[in-house]
Design an enzyme around this catalytic site. Structure first.
Site, PDB file in Angstrom:
ATOM      1  N   LYS A  32       0.663  -1.084  -0.055  1.00  0.00           N
ATOM      2  CA  LYS A  32       0.037   0.203   0.141  1.00  0.00           C
ATOM      3  C   LYS A  32       0.997   1.198   0.096  1.00  0.00           C
ATOM      4  CE  LYS A  32      -2.367   1.753   3.727  1.00  0.00           C
ATOM      5  NZ  LYS A  32      -2.478   3.182   3.814  1.00  0.00           N
ATOM      6  N   ASP A  59      -3.501   4.276  -1.953  1.00  0.00           N
ATOM      7  CA  ASP A  59      -4.447   4.626  -1.102  1.00  0.00           C
ATOM      8  C   ASP A  59      -4.242   6.126  -0.745  1.00  0.00           C
ATOM      9  OD1 ASP A  59      -6.431   4.659   1.110  1.00  0.00           O
ATOM     10  OD2 ASP A  59      -4.736   4.249   2.391  1.00  0.00           O
ATOM     11  N   LYS A  61      -7.287   8.015  -1.306  1.00  0.00           N
ATOM     12  CA  LYS A  61      -8.573   8.480  -0.827  1.00  0.00           C
ATOM     13  C   LYS A  61      -9.141   9.577  -1.605  1.00  0.00           C
ATOM     14  CE  LYS A  61      -8.246   6.535   3.861  1.00  0.00           C
ATOM     15  NZ  LYS A  61      -6.775   6.164   3.771  1.00  0.00           N
ATOM     16  N   ASP A  64     -13.700  14.373  -4.726  1.00  0.00           N
ATOM     17  CA  ASP A  64     -13.622  15.567  -5.675  1.00  0.00           C
ATOM     18  C   ASP A  64     -15.018  15.548  -6.226  1.00  0.00           C
ATOM     19  OD1 ASP A  64     -12.837  18.069  -6.897  1.00  0.00           O
ATOM     20  OD2 ASP A  64     -10.833  17.616  -6.107  1.00  0.00           O
ATOM     21  N   THR A 123     -12.003   5.955  10.683  1.00  0.00           N
ATOM     22  CA  THR A 123     -11.961   5.423  12.214  1.00  0.00           C
ATOM     23  C   THR A 123     -11.559   6.317  13.366  1.00  0.00           C
ATOM     24  OG1 THR A 123      -9.715   4.510  11.866  1.00  0.00           O
ATOM     25  CG2 THR A 123     -11.671   3.059  11.758  1.00  0.00           C
ATOM     26  N   ARG A 214       2.813  -1.276  11.064  1.00  0.00           N
ATOM     27  CA  ARG A 214       3.830  -1.265  12.078  1.00  0.00           C
ATOM     28  C   ARG A 214       4.047  -2.957  12.339  1.00  0.00           C
ATOM     29  NH1 ARG A 214       0.965   3.749  14.824  1.00  0.00           N
ATOM     30  NH2 ARG A 214      -0.617   2.857  13.912  1.00  0.00           N
TER      31      ARG A 214
HETATM   32  O1  C5P Z   1       0.889   0.541  11.183  1.00  0.00           O
HETATM   33  P1  C5P Z   1      -0.743  -0.160  11.153  1.00  0.00           P
HETATM   34  O2  C5P Z   1      -0.848  -1.446  10.804  1.00  0.00           O
HETATM   35  O3  C5P Z   1      -1.574   0.779  12.012  1.00  0.00           O
HETATM   36  O4  C5P Z   1      -1.051   0.563   9.613  1.00  0.00           O
HETATM   37  C1  C5P Z   1      -2.389   0.612   9.099  1.00  0.00           C
HETATM   38  C2  C5P Z   1      -2.394   1.420   7.636  1.00  0.00           C
HETATM   39  O5  C5P Z   1      -3.725   1.186   7.371  1.00  0.00           O
HETATM   40  C3  C5P Z   1      -1.777   2.755   7.870  1.00  0.00           C
HETATM   41  O6  C5P Z   1      -1.289   3.106   6.545  1.00  0.00           O
HETATM   42  C4  C5P Z   1      -3.099   3.648   7.902  1.00  0.00           C
HETATM   43  O7  C5P Z   1      -3.115   4.845   7.362  1.00  0.00           O
HETATM   44  C5  C5P Z   1      -4.332   2.656   7.467  1.00  0.00           C
HETATM   45  N1  C5P Z   1      -5.405   2.953   7.731  1.00  0.00           N
HETATM   46  C6  C5P Z   1      -5.859   2.548   9.163  1.00  0.00           C
HETATM   47  N2  C5P Z   1      -7.210   2.857   9.607  1.00  0.00           N
HETATM   48  C7  C5P Z   1      -8.209   3.181   8.976  1.00  0.00           C
HETATM   49  C8  C5P Z   1      -7.912   3.438   7.563  1.00  0.00           C
HETATM   50  C9  C5P Z   1      -6.523   3.307   6.903  1.00  0.00           C
HETATM   51  O8  C5P Z   1      -4.934   2.173  10.082  1.00  0.00           O
HETATM   52  N3  C5P Z   1      -9.372   3.466   9.394  1.00  0.00           N
END
Ligand code: C5P
Length: 236
Positions: A32, A59, A61, A64, A123, A214
């Site tokens: 991603k 990603d 998003k 527009d 979220t 992460r």
């Molecule tokens: O590090 P982590 O596993 O939390 O990363 C989750 C990824 O998904 C990040 O790129 C974050 O921006 C994305 N994301 C999220 N929650 C959302 C939408 C996207 O964590 N509701």
């Protein structure tokens, strides 16, 4: 089963992204590319990840007017990404224009159209922040409403939080693909994620793809972390 792990390349520049991608590629299904990396490294980072033979989820998003979103989706399709995101709150016409642009651009290139994924309620928003902007304050109801609109528009997938998967699966057509971030294995801290499921729990609840950042890129050994997660999903 295809590998449902999408690794979020949430790093600052192209070199860091490519190094991470090369390390974990054999254990994951896609990468991603989000706003930070795309803004710093540009479309070239998409080409370089594609040259590795890996699938790309762009990603950005988009939100527009329909014409602008359609043109951005067409440009992403020409870059040969396999998934991309738009905001469902951009409305029915905007979503239809995005899906049509993906199909119409892919067809002459002899490619499958990228999966245009609708984002419903971020979220980071709760009932108070939804009320502040004049939206339905019940998060679940708002997610359902936007998801239904996405189905009407012809979208083939949605991004949703782990705890929304089960409810959405009750109402959505079975073919709808659900892409879920907020995945934690229990071995690491939850960071800023409040609502999490393990990779296996998310798939059992009905997720099609897992976006994992992460727990893989911040691990001492990202390749081993990705392999452990893949193994935890059960037999292929
Ligand atoms: O590090 P982590 O596993 O939390 O990363 C989750 C990824 O998904 C990040 O790129 C974050 O921006 C994305 N994301 C999220 N929650 C959302 C939408 C996207 O964590 N509701």
């Amino acid at each position: 089963m295809r590998n449902p792990i999408i690794v979020a390349l949430d790093v600052a520049d192209a070199e860091a992204a490519l190094a991470l991608a090369r390390t974990v590629a054999p254990a994951v299904g896609a990468f991603k590319i989000g706003k930070e990396l795309f803004t710093s490294a540009g479309p070239d980072i998409v080409r370089r990840i594609r040259e590795m033979g890996a699938a790309v989820f762009l990603d950005l998003k988009f939100h527009d007017i329909p014409n602008t979103v359609a043109r951005a989706v067409a440009a992403a399709t020409r870059l040969d990404v396999q998934m991309l995101t738009i905001h469902t709150s951009g409305g029915l016409e905007m979503m239809r224009a995005a899906e049509d642009a993906a199909q119409a651009t892919a067809r002459p290139a002899g490619r499958e159209a990228p999966l245009v994924l609708g984002v419903t309620v971020l979220t980071s928003l709760d009932s108070n922040t939804l009320a502040e902007v004049g939206w339905e304050p019940n998060v679940g109801r708002q997610v359902e409403r936007l998801a239904a609109l996405a189905v009407r528009a012809g979208l083939r997938g949605l991004v949703c939080s782990p705890l929304e998967i089960a409810a959405l699966r009750q109402t959505l057509p079975a073919a709808m693909q659900l892409v879920t971030p907020g995945i934690r294995t229990g071995a690491e801290k939850a960071d800023d994620q409040r609502r999490t499921l393990s990779p296996r729990e998310a798939l059992e609840a009905g997720a099609s793809w897992l976006v994992i950042g992460r727990p893989i890129y911040a691990a001492a050994d990202p390749r081993a972390a990705a392999e452990r997660i893949l193994a935890s999903l059960g037999p292929a």
